[in-house]
Design a protein around this motif. Sequence first.
Motif, PDB file in Angstrom:
ATOM      1  N   ALA A 105       1.001  -1.522  -0.354  1.00 36.22           N
ATOM      2  CA  ALA A 105      -0.180  -0.129  -0.310  1.00 36.22           C
ATOM      3  C   ALA A 105       1.028   1.043  -0.074  1.00 36.22           C
ATOM      4  O   ALA A 105       1.633   0.955   0.019  1.00 36.22           O
ATOM      5  N   VAL A 106       0.117   2.468  -0.064  1.00 38.91           N
ATOM      6  CA  VAL A 106       1.079   3.698   0.051  1.00 38.91           C
ATOM      7  C   VAL A 106       1.058   4.166   0.989  1.00 38.91           C
ATOM      8  O   VAL A 106       0.206   4.138   1.889  1.00 38.91           O
ATOM      9  N   ASP A 107       2.288   4.897   1.629  1.00 40.21           N
ATOM     10  CA  ASP A 107       2.244   4.817   3.262  1.00 40.21           C
ATOM     11  C   ASP A 107       1.322   6.194   2.664  1.00 40.21           C
ATOM     12  O   ASP A 107       1.394   7.848   2.319  1.00 40.21           O
ATOM     13  N   PRO A 108       0.781   6.193   3.928  1.00 40.52           N
ATOM     14  CA  PRO A 108      -0.472   7.388   4.074  1.00 40.52           C
ATOM     15  C   PRO A 108       0.576   8.962   4.221  1.00 40.52           C
ATOM     16  O   PRO A 108       0.118   9.748   4.096  1.00 40.52           O
ATOM     17  N   ALA A 109       0.997   8.460   5.556  1.00 43.00           N
ATOM     18  CA  ALA A 109       2.257  10.233   5.153  1.00 43.00           C
ATOM     19  C   ALA A 109       2.633  10.704   4.575  1.00 43.00           C
ATOM     20  O   ALA A 109       3.408  11.638   5.276  1.00 43.00           O
ATOM     21  N   THR A 110       3.147   9.595   3.161  1.00 41.82           N
ATOM     22  CA  THR A 110       4.087  10.045   2.982  1.00 41.82           C
ATOM     23  C   THR A 110       2.857  10.736   1.922  1.00 41.82           C
ATOM     24  O   THR A 110       3.772  12.320   0.029  1.00 41.82           O
ATOM     25  N   LEU A 111       1.708  11.165   1.266  1.00 39.00           N
ATOM     26  CA  LEU A 111       1.074  12.591   0.575  1.00 39.00           C
ATOM     27  C   LEU A 111       1.083  12.903   0.725  1.00 39.00           C
ATOM     28  O   LEU A 111       1.121  13.375   2.148  1.00 39.00           O
ATOM     29  N   GLY A 112       1.374  13.684  -0.291  1.00 40.70           N
ATOM     30  CA  GLY A 112       1.030  14.930  -0.687  1.00 40.70           C
ATOM     31  C   GLY A 112       2.575  15.490  -0.533  1.00 40.70           C
ATOM     32  O   GLY A 112       2.911  16.433  -0.121  1.00 40.70           O
ATOM     33  N   THR A 113       3.360  14.652  -0.350  1.00 43.82           N
ATOM     34  CA  THR A 113       5.262  15.344  -0.217  1.00 43.82           C
ATOM     35  C   THR A 113       5.819  14.596  -1.372  1.00 43.82           C
ATOM     36  O   THR A 113       5.009  13.985  -2.390  1.00 43.82           O
ATOM     37  N   ASP A 114       7.228  14.878  -1.181  1.00 43.19           N
ATOM     38  CA  ASP A 114       7.293  14.969  -3.222  1.00 43.19           C
ATOM     39  C   ASP A 114       8.735  13.365  -2.363  1.00 43.19           C
ATOM     40  O   ASP A 114       9.312  12.815  -4.010  1.00 43.19           O
ATOM     41  N   HIS A 115       8.534  12.198  -1.584  1.00 43.83           N
ATOM     42  CA  HIS A 115       8.929  11.194  -1.924  1.00 43.83           C
ATOM     43  C   HIS A 115       7.154   9.796  -1.372  1.00 43.83           C
ATOM     44  O   HIS A 115       7.740   9.915  -0.108  1.00 43.83           O
ATOM     45  N   VAL A 116       6.947  10.100  -1.621  1.00 44.52           N
ATOM     46  CA  VAL A 116       5.370   9.155  -2.166  1.00 44.52           C
ATOM     47  C   VAL A 116       5.925   7.623  -1.661  1.00 44.52           C
ATOM     48  O   VAL A 116       7.463   7.667  -2.261  1.00 44.52           O
ATOM     49  N   ARG A 117       6.260   6.950  -0.788  1.00 38.56           N
ATOM     50  CA  ARG A 117       6.874   5.621  -0.666  1.00 38.56           C
ATOM     51  C   ARG A 117       5.506   4.633   0.030  1.00 38.56           C
ATOM     52  O   ARG A 117       4.395   4.658   0.123  1.00 38.56           O
ATOM     53  N   PHE A 118       6.106   3.259  -0.257  1.00 36.96           N
ATOM     54  CA  PHE A 118       4.917   1.968  -0.044  1.00 36.96           C
ATOM     55  C   PHE A 118       5.795   1.020   0.813  1.00 36.96           C
ATOM     56  O   PHE A 118       6.629   1.606   1.371  1.00 36.96           O
ATOM     57  N   VAL A 119       4.665   0.845   1.464  1.00 38.29           N
ATOM     58  CA  VAL A 119       4.840  -0.058   2.643  1.00 38.29           C
ATOM     59  C   VAL A 119       4.180  -1.463   2.809  1.00 38.29           C
ATOM     60  O   VAL A 119       3.245  -1.819   1.554  1.00 38.29           O
ATOM     61  N   ALA A 120       4.404  -2.209   3.479  1.00 35.86           N
ATOM     62  CA  ALA A 120       3.583  -3.780   3.494  1.00 35.86           C
ATOM     63  C   ALA A 120       2.336  -3.961   4.382  1.00 35.86           C
ATOM     64  O   ALA A 120       3.156  -3.307   5.847  1.00 35.86           O
ATOM     65  N   THR A 121       1.996  -4.551   4.890  1.00 39.59           N
ATOM     66  CA  THR A 121       0.130  -4.627   5.619  1.00 39.59           C
ATOM     67  C   THR A 121       0.678  -5.678   6.297  1.00 39.59           C
ATOM     68  O   THR A 121       0.017  -5.565   6.808  1.00 39.59           O
ATOM     69  N   GLY A 122       0.663  -6.750   5.501  1.00 42.45           N
ATOM     70  CA  GLY A 122       0.774  -7.908   6.173  1.00 42.45           C
ATOM     71  C   GLY A 122       1.917  -8.162   7.453  1.00 42.45           C
ATOM     72  O   GLY A 122       2.778  -7.383   7.174  1.00 42.45           O
ATOM     73  N   ARG A 123       2.096  -8.967   7.977  1.00 45.29           N
ATOM     74  CA  ARG A 123       2.310  -9.464   8.945  1.00 45.29           C
ATOM     75  C   ARG A 123       3.604 -11.226   8.570  1.00 45.29           C
ATOM     76  O   ARG A 123       3.041 -12.260   8.055  1.00 45.29           O
ATOM     77  N   PRO A 124       4.492 -10.733   8.760  1.00 45.04           N
ATOM     78  CA  PRO A 124       5.462 -12.039   9.044  1.00 45.04           C
ATOM     79  C   PRO A 124       4.916 -13.922   9.564  1.00 45.04           C
ATOM     80  O   PRO A 124       5.565 -14.370   8.614  1.00 45.04           O
ATOM     81  N   GLU A 125       4.567 -13.175  10.034  1.00 44.58           N
ATOM     82  CA  GLU A 125       4.293 -14.612  10.974  1.00 44.58           C
ATOM     83  C   GLU A 125       3.036 -15.379   9.655  1.00 44.58           C
ATOM     84  O   GLU A 125       3.041 -17.090  10.429  1.00 44.58           O
ATOM     85  N   GLU A 126       2.635 -14.248   9.296  1.00 47.08           N
ATOM     86  CA  GLU A 126       1.514 -15.069   7.822  1.00 47.08           C
ATOM     87  C   GLU A 126       1.972 -16.173   7.177  1.00 47.08           C
ATOM     88  O   GLU A 126       1.112 -17.181   6.147  1.00 47.08           O
ATOM     89  N   VAL A 127       3.566 -15.848   7.272  1.00 46.26           N
ATOM     90  CA  VAL A 127       3.959 -16.672   5.760  1.00 46.26           C
ATOM     91  C   VAL A 127       3.925 -18.265   5.881  1.00 46.26           C
ATOM     92  O   VAL A 127       3.707 -19.314   5.756  1.00 46.26           O
ATOM     93  N   ARG A 128       3.828 -18.936   7.847  1.00 44.05           N
ATOM     94  CA  ARG A 128       3.294 -19.892   7.673  1.00 44.05           C
ATOM     95  C   ARG A 128       1.882 -20.765   7.624  1.00 44.05           C
ATOM     96  O   ARG A 128       2.221 -22.241   7.424  1.00 44.05           O
ATOM     97  N   GLN A 129       1.047 -19.389   6.970  1.00 43.25           N
ATOM     98  CA  GLN A 129      -0.122 -19.898   6.608  1.00 43.25           C
ATOM     99  C   GLN A 129      -0.335 -19.790   4.811  1.00 43.25           C
ATOM    100  O   GLN A 129      -1.542 -20.108   4.322  1.00 43.25           O
ATOM    101  N   GLY A 130       1.102 -19.320   4.338  1.00 43.98           N
ATOM    102  CA  GLY A 130       1.238 -19.742   2.627  1.00 43.98           C
ATOM    103  C   GLY A 130       1.899 -18.586   2.354  1.00 43.98           C
ATOM    104  O   GLY A 130       1.431 -18.731   1.350  1.00 43.98           O
ATOM    105  N   LYS A 131       0.985 -17.810   3.464  1.00 41.70           N
ATOM    106  CA  LYS A 131       1.335 -15.751   2.287  1.00 41.70           C
ATOM    107  C   LYS A 131       3.335 -16.211   1.586  1.00 41.70           C
ATOM    108  O   LYS A 131       3.979 -16.348   2.218  1.00 41.70           O
TER     109      LYS A 131
END
Length: 389
Positions: A287-313
Motif C-alpha cells: 500500500a501507499v504510506d498515507p503519511a507520505t501523500l502530498g510530499t515529494d517522496h511517496v513510499r510504499f509499505v507492506a501491510t501483512g505480518r511476517p508470521e503469516e508466512v506459516r499460512q502460506g503467504k
Amino acid sequence: MSDHLSPVPLDPASVHGAEELERTPRGLRPHRLPAWVRGQFPDPQLMMMERQPSGVRLVLRTTARAVALVTHPTRLAYRGADRPRGSVDLVVDGEPLGSERLDGGDVIWADLQTGATELEAGPACTTRFDGLPAGEKLVEIWLPHNESVELVELRADAPVAPAEPTGPLWVHHGSSISHGSNAASPTRIWPAVAARLGGVRLRNLGFGGSALVDPFMARTLRDAPADLISLKLGINVVNLDGMRLRTFVPAVHGFLDTIRDGHPTTPLVLASPIYSDIHEDTPGPGAVDPATLGTDHVRFVATGRPEEVRQGKLTLRVIRDALAQVVAGRDDPNLHYLDGTTLYGQADAAEHPLPDGLHPDTDTHRIIGERFAAWAFTGSGPFAAAHQG
C-alpha cells in the motif's frame, strides 16, 4: 539548417517492439498486448500499462539532419504525488544522442485515497531533434515508457524509410521495474540498457502491477516470435497478496509449460525479485504510506505480518526459494534461474536505496541492466551464443 520539416509517411513497418497498432482519429496507438487479451481481460490497470509503449520505437533509415515526431500523450498523474513526465529519446547508429521531455497531452488525475479519476484534455506534443550526423544512418526514436501516445505525424528534412529488423529478438516479461518505473527516459530503463549491451532487439512485456503469472500472458509469450525469453516474476504477486505458496508454484509451472508449447528449446531465464526491504520477510498487500501523500517522496509499505508466512503467504524470500526449486525440478537444459538479488541486493540498498521502497532510480536501472547483460550475454551466460552470433 532549415527550420522547415516536411511530413513523411508514418509507415507502421517502422514501429518496432509493439504487438499491434490501433488506428485512432488522431493517428496510430501502439499496443503491447494483442487485441484478444484486451478483450478477454480489460482490467483498467493492465490496459493503462499495455498502452504505455515501453521499449517501442520508430526505426528508420535516413539522411535527415533533423526529425520531429508529433504525438498526443495521455498520462496518469496522482493528486498529491509528483511524477515526472515521459520522454522521447533519440538513438543514432546505436548511440543515444538526445532526450526530450513531453509536454501537453491528456491527463488522467487519480486520487490515491479514493480511487476516483478525472480526465483533463490537452494539446498534442511535437518532439524535435536537430543536428543529426550527416549521411545515411539508422535512427531510432524511442517512445515514452511511462505515458501512452498516439503517433500523429513524422516530419524530417529528407526522406525516411523503415529499417528491417536485424539481430536476435529478446522478449522480456516483468513488473513495473521491467516496465521502467522511476527511470528518467525510455532508453535508460534496465531492459533497454541490457539489450543495447547485449546487441539484441528488445520487446518489452514489463507491465506495472501486472506480472501476476496470468495464463493470457503465457499464451502471449508462447505466440510471440522470440530468440531469447526472460521472465521476472514475484513482486506483483506479493504486492497484491494474490496467491499462496500452494497456488503460486503450480501456476509458475503452468506458465512455463505454456511458453514451452511455442518455444520448446528457446533459451529462457526465470528471474526472481530484486531486493526490497519492505517485502523481504513481510507479506502483502502493499500500500501507499498515507503519511507520505502530498510530499515529494511517496513510499510504499507492506501491510501483512511476517508470521503469516506459516499460512502460506508469500514474501520475496519465499518466492526466490520457490522459483529456484521450480527451475531445479524441471528437465529443461535451456531454462535458467537468476536470483534477482544478484542484480540488486541488500548491500546495494544501502548505497542506492529505492526512492519509494519498490522502484529503482535511473542510476540503479543502469546498474541492473549492466549486471543482467554481464550475466546473460557474456561468457557461458544463457544468452551468450545469441550475443556472439
